[in-house]
Design a protein around this motif. Structure first.
Motif, mmCIF file in Angstrom:
data_model
loop_
_atom_site.group_PDB
_atom_site.id
_atom_site.type_symbol
_atom_site.label_atom_id
_atom_site.label_comp_id
_atom_site.label_asym_id
_atom_site.label_seq_id
_atom_site.Cartn_x
_atom_site.Cartn_y
_atom_site.Cartn_z
ATOM 1 N N MET A 40 -33.803 -55.087 8.632
ATOM 2 C CA MET A 40 -32.797 -55.327 7.583
ATOM 3 C C MET A 40 -33.420 -55.976 6.352
ATOM 4 N N SER A 41 -34.465 -56.791 6.571
ATOM 5 C CA SER A 41 -35.079 -57.477 5.433
ATOM 6 C C SER A 41 -36.218 -56.644 4.832
ATOM 7 N N ASN A 42 -36.372 -55.425 5.326
ATOM 8 C CA ASN A 42 -37.442 -54.541 4.850
ATOM 9 C C ASN A 42 -38.794 -55.253 4.857
ATOM 10 N N ASP A 43 -39.068 -55.903 5.981
ATOM 11 C CA ASP A 43 -40.340 -56.596 6.243
ATOM 12 C C ASP A 43 -40.489 -57.962 5.576
ATOM 13 N N ASP A 55 -22.560 -50.216 17.823
ATOM 14 C CA ASP A 55 -22.165 -49.124 16.935
ATOM 15 C C ASP A 55 -22.544 -49.392 15.473
ATOM 16 N N SER A 56 -23.281 -50.473 15.213
ATOM 17 C CA SER A 56 -23.704 -50.758 13.833
ATOM 18 C C SER A 56 -24.817 -49.809 13.408
ATOM 19 N N VAL A 57 -24.858 -49.571 12.105
ATOM 20 C CA VAL A 57 -25.998 -48.829 11.551
ATOM 21 C C VAL A 57 -26.973 -49.860 10.980
ATOM 22 N N ILE A 58 -28.220 -49.762 11.448
ATOM 23 C CA ILE A 58 -29.256 -50.729 11.072
ATOM 24 C C ILE A 58 -30.164 -50.104 10.014
ATOM 25 N N GLY A 59 -30.487 -50.863 9.001
ATOM 26 C CA GLY A 59 -31.432 -50.388 7.986
ATOM 27 C C GLY A 59 -31.605 -51.490 6.959
ATOM 28 N N PRO A 60 -32.533 -51.310 6.016
ATOM 29 C CA PRO A 60 -32.737 -52.352 5.004
ATOM 30 C C PRO A 60 -31.456 -52.607 4.203
ATOM 31 N N PHE A 61 -31.183 -53.882 3.932
ATOM 32 C CA PHE A 61 -30.032 -54.237 3.082
ATOM 33 C C PHE A 61 -30.217 -53.615 1.698
ATOM 34 N N PRO A 62 -29.119 -53.175 1.068
ATOM 35 C CA PRO A 62 -29.241 -52.625 -0.297
ATOM 36 C C PRO A 62 -29.903 -53.619 -1.249
ATOM 37 N N ASP A 77 -34.458 -53.128 -6.724
ATOM 38 C CA ASP A 77 -35.419 -53.061 -7.830
ATOM 39 C C ASP A 77 -36.469 -51.981 -7.613
ATOM 40 N N GLY A 78 -36.112 -50.975 -6.868
ATOM 41 C CA GLY A 78 -37.024 -49.852 -6.691
ATOM 42 C C GLY A 78 -37.989 -50.010 -5.526
ATOM 43 N N GLU A 79 -37.802 -51.086 -4.716
ATOM 44 C CA GLU A 79 -38.693 -51.258 -3.554
ATOM 45 C C GLU A 79 -38.469 -50.115 -2.563
ATOM 46 N N LYS A 80 -39.559 -49.620 -2.027
ATOM 47 C CA LYS A 80 -39.461 -48.496 -1.078
ATOM 48 C C LYS A 80 -38.967 -48.974 0.281
ATOM 49 N N PRO A 81 -38.010 -48.276 0.864
ATOM 50 C CA PRO A 81 -37.590 -48.678 2.216
ATOM 51 C C PRO A 81 -38.686 -48.366 3.240
ATOM 52 N N VAL A 82 -38.958 -49.320 4.117
ATOM 53 C CA VAL A 82 -39.961 -49.104 5.172
ATOM 54 C C VAL A 82 -39.289 -48.450 6.380
ATOM 55 N N TYR A 83 -37.973 -48.684 6.474
ATOM 56 C CA TYR A 83 -37.234 -48.220 7.655
ATOM 57 C C TYR A 83 -36.077 -47.317 7.247
ATOM 58 N N LYS A 84 -35.713 -46.405 8.171
ATOM 59 C CA LYS A 84 -34.539 -45.583 7.917
ATOM 60 C C LYS A 84 -33.290 -46.281 8.464
ATOM 61 N N HIS A 85 -32.154 -45.723 8.164
ATOM 62 C CA HIS A 85 -30.917 -46.246 8.743
ATOM 63 C C HIS A 85 -30.657 -45.529 10.062
ATOM 64 N N ILE A 86 -30.511 -46.287 11.107
ATOM 65 C CA ILE A 86 -30.301 -45.683 12.428
ATOM 66 C C ILE A 86 -29.212 -46.442 13.176
ATOM 67 N N LEU A 87 -28.662 -45.749 14.148
ATOM 68 C CA LEU A 87 -27.629 -46.377 14.964
ATOM 69 C C LEU A 87 -28.293 -47.411 15.886
ATOM 70 N N HIS A 88 -27.703 -48.588 15.933
ATOM 71 C CA HIS A 88 -28.293 -49.632 16.772
ATOM 72 C C HIS A 88 -28.404 -49.188 18.234
#
Ligand code: OGA
Ligand code: NI
Length: 357
Positions: free
Chosen positions: A279-282, A311-318, A323-334
């Motif tokens: 969620m914190s994108n590292d 049933d939550s979807v996990i992924g980096p917080f918006p 600011d254009g940071e690349k997501p390291v992780y995709k959004h996936i079902l917990h």
């Protein structure tokens, strides 16, 4: 059920798991030779040469919880180490001591009592179950040197199903520990510019919780076994109470070195888990840890795993990506992350690969 003996050629999984003798049962039979299925392959053992005796993880005093310096130390420790200890956190020492005593009482019961709580599978939503980690890579099954019981702490879980030896102690601990976990998460999120945990964030950050009690019996040859192999927790955060035996090691910030988490009376260790790293994108790091066992003492530890709901979807917080940071992780079902975690039991940081882009 008769109190069965364990003979060298017996099926250990049947003896330990099905018959609920546990590792404790093996040790009680004055075991001199460690059964093959408890001997860790060399790459999974902890060697003295890998231990860093110079470093230690931070200890944070929470007496002034709202002090900005305290908040900053928590956020920094979560970024640098992924782990810290907390003292003066407000949970009375008796509550923790009672938990420890409950752990001894339960695991010292005869197998015919404990067998009521055994299940074949490690189910996510169970109210209570005893389980063992028979780790299965390439069909290899090696038991970690511990017995564990999980108490599901969610509204749908019925605490009446918990053993009478642990029920009140776990309920009491839960009452104190949940608000503490929430406060810690709020501070961690503040460091990411994500505001207070409201109704929409609560299922994501603390939608499911469980309190395990781990019992690590003494081991005649600790150098070839592990209480817990190197792993990261699949949680958002974990609060861990440990007794004064010692044996918990965390991965240092440099090289492949392990640092002992020295037991401090009344303290709790806090680990960042994989979900918060995602969620914190590292920004925050889940911490690899492992447990070595003692040759003469039984150790009790009590992790509280604070998790997303399944049933939550996990992924980096918006907020991480704006600011254009690349997501390291995709959004996936917990629940998919959970299935992979418990089916494959990846070693150490490999647990995060499942969510990587
Ligand atoms: C765990 C764990 C550590 C300990 O249960 O996930 O890492 O000290 N426990 O028992
Ligand atoms: Ni762990």
């Amino acid at each position: 059920m008769t109190s069965s003996k364990f003979e060298p050629n017996d099926d250990i999984l049947d003896f330990v798991i099905k018959k609920a003798n546990g590792l404790k049962g093996l040790v009680d039979r004055s075991l001199e030779i460690i059964p093959n299925q408890c001997i860790q392959p060399k790459e999974h053992r902890l060697y003295k040469s890998q231990i860093d005796n110079q470093e230690s993880i931070p200890t944070i005093d929470l007496s002034n919880f709202d002090d900005l310096n305290v908040e900053k130390s928590i956020q920094e420790a979560a970024s640098k180490w992924g782990c810290f200890q907390i003292i003066n956190h407000g949970i009375p020492i008796e509550v923790l001591e009672d938990l420890k005593d409950a752990g001894h009482k339960f695991f010292e019961l005869p197998p015919e009592e404990k067998v009521k709580y055994c299940k074949d599978n490690y189910g996510a939503g169970e109210s209570v179950l005893m389980f063992w980690s028979a780790i299965g890579e390439k069909n290899e099954k090696v038991l970690e040197w511990r017995d564990s019981i999980k108490h599901g702490c969610n509204p749908q879980n019925d605490s009446n199903l918990w053993p009478p030896q642990t029920r009140n102690q776990v309920l009491e601990y839960q009452k104190w520990a949940k608000p503490l976990a929430k406060k810690l998460l709020e501070i961690l999120l503040k460091g990411l510019n994500v505001n207070v945990i409201d109704e929409s964030l609560e299922p994501l950050l603390m939608g499911t919780m469980s309190i395990n009690i781990n019992y690590y019996p003494p081991c005649p040859n600790p150098s070839i076994t592990m209480g817990a192999r190197r792993h990261c927790d699949g949680s958002c955060i974990t609060l861990l109470f440990q007794d004064d035996t010692g044996g918990l090691y965390v991965q240092g910030t440099e090289g492949d070195k392990w640092i002992h988490v020295n037991p401090i009376k009344g303290a709790l260790a806090v680990n960042i888990g994989d979900l918060l790293q995602i969620m914190s994108n590292d920004r925050y790091k889940s911490i690899e840890h492992c447990v070595a066992v003692d040759s003469s003492r039984a150790r009790v530890s009590v992790p509280l795993f604070v998790n997303a709901s399944l049933d939550s979807v996990i992924g980096p917080f918006p907020q991480m990506l704006k600011d254009g940071e690349k997501p390291v992780y995709k959004h996936i079902l917990h629940s998919d992350y959970w299935d992979n975690f418990y089916r494959k039991r990846p070693s150490g940081k490999a647990s995060l690969d499942f969510a990587k882009i």
